[in-house]
Scaffold this motif. Structure first.
Motif, PDB file in Angstrom:
ATOM      1  N   ASN A  99       1.058  -1.246  -0.100  1.00  0.00           N
ATOM      2  CA  ASN A  99      -0.096   0.061   0.116  1.00  0.00           C
ATOM      3  C   ASN A  99       0.817   1.238  -0.005  1.00  0.00           C
ATOM      4  N   LEU A 100       1.811   1.381   0.776  1.00  0.00           N
ATOM      5  CA  LEU A 100       2.816   2.406   0.844  1.00  0.00           C
ATOM      6  C   LEU A 100       3.592   2.341  -0.503  1.00  0.00           C
ATOM      7  N   ALA A 154       1.185   4.268  -3.073  1.00  0.00           N
ATOM      8  CA  ALA A 154       0.364   5.494  -2.334  1.00  0.00           C
ATOM      9  C   ALA A 154       0.293   6.794  -3.384  1.00  0.00           C
ATOM     10  N   GLN A 155       1.109   6.705  -4.343  1.00  0.00           N
ATOM     11  CA  GLN A 155       1.278   7.819  -5.325  1.00  0.00           C
ATOM     12  C   GLN A 155       1.103   7.360  -6.623  1.00  0.00           C
ATOM     13  N   ARG A 158      -6.358   0.698  -2.148  1.00  0.00           N
ATOM     14  CA  ARG A 158      -5.447   0.085  -0.898  1.00  0.00           C
ATOM     15  C   ARG A 158      -6.322  -1.014  -0.600  1.00  0.00           C
ATOM     16  N   VAL A 186      -5.070   5.552  -0.542  1.00  0.00           N
ATOM     17  CA  VAL A 186      -3.937   5.159   0.684  1.00  0.00           C
ATOM     18  C   VAL A 186      -3.425   6.390   1.129  1.00  0.00           C
ATOM     19  N   ASN A 187      -3.855   6.563   2.607  1.00  0.00           N
ATOM     20  CA  ASN A 187      -3.353   7.452   3.353  1.00  0.00           C
ATOM     21  C   ASN A 187      -2.124   6.941   4.132  1.00  0.00           C
ATOM     22  N   PRO A 188      -0.856   7.473   3.795  1.00  0.00           N
ATOM     23  CA  PRO A 188       0.218   6.917   4.470  1.00  0.00           C
ATOM     24  C   PRO A 188       0.524   6.962   6.007  1.00  0.00           C
ATOM     25  N   GLU A 200      -1.333   4.021   7.068  1.00  0.00           N
ATOM     26  CA  GLU A 200      -0.878   2.783   6.767  1.00  0.00           C
ATOM     27  C   GLU A 200       0.558   2.723   7.859  1.00  0.00           C
ATOM     28  N   MET A 201       0.966   3.664   8.244  1.00  0.00           N
ATOM     29  CA  MET A 201       2.157   3.733   9.318  1.00  0.00           C
ATOM     30  C   MET A 201       1.445   3.214  10.618  1.00  0.00           C
TER      31      MET A 201
END
Length: 141
Positions: free
Chosen positions: A27-28, A31-32, A44, A103-105, A108-109
């Motif tokens: 996902n990370l 993300a872009q 995602r 995807v929101n980083p 995800e973190m």
């Protein structure tokens, strides 16, 4: 069937959390990306875990199978895809908007930290179970 069912449960959870960490990393990494290999906007991915009781507590054949955590499936997040104004992008629509991954980083973190802590907790449970088993062998001697 293992000697200590708790170790079997924790080891299956380690495998499931590893899969979860792999999905989060994917996902990370995407993300872009405005499109995946098929040309669609990347969505995602989320991991769905499952567990079963031992044949409804009957402890039937393969009794330890019910003590295990499994990855049931990996699904796409159904939340809407955000649009960003990028008129120079070849994927932009008539208004200059480009659909981006959902995807929101930051999320995800947080998920990665949670999965990592779960992994560590299960590893500690395995180490504790092993120590208890070794101590019980010493007492039996």
């Amino acid at each position: 069937m293992g000697m200590i069912p708790g170790i079997d449960a924790s080891s299956s959870a380690l495998s499931a959390e590893r899969t979860r960490l792999d999905v989060i990393a994917g996902n990370l990494a995407n993300a872009q990306n405005s499109s995946d290999a098929s040309g669609q906007v990347f969505r995602r991915k989320m991991v769905v875990f499952s567990s079963k009781l031992n044949d409804a507590m009957g402890m039937g054949a393969g009794a330890n199978a019910g003590n295990q955590v499994q990855v049931a499936r990996v699904i796409d997040d159904p939340s809407p895809l955000p649009k960003i104004y990028m008129p120079g992008n070849p994927k932009a629509d008539a208004q200059g908007m480009v659909q981006m991954p959902n995807v929101n980083p930051l999320d995800e973190m947080v998920d990665m930290m949670t999965a990592s802590r779960s992994y560590q907790a299960n590893l500690q449970a395995i180490q504790t179970g092993r120590s208890m088993f070794e101590e019980s062998l010493k007492i039996a001697q």
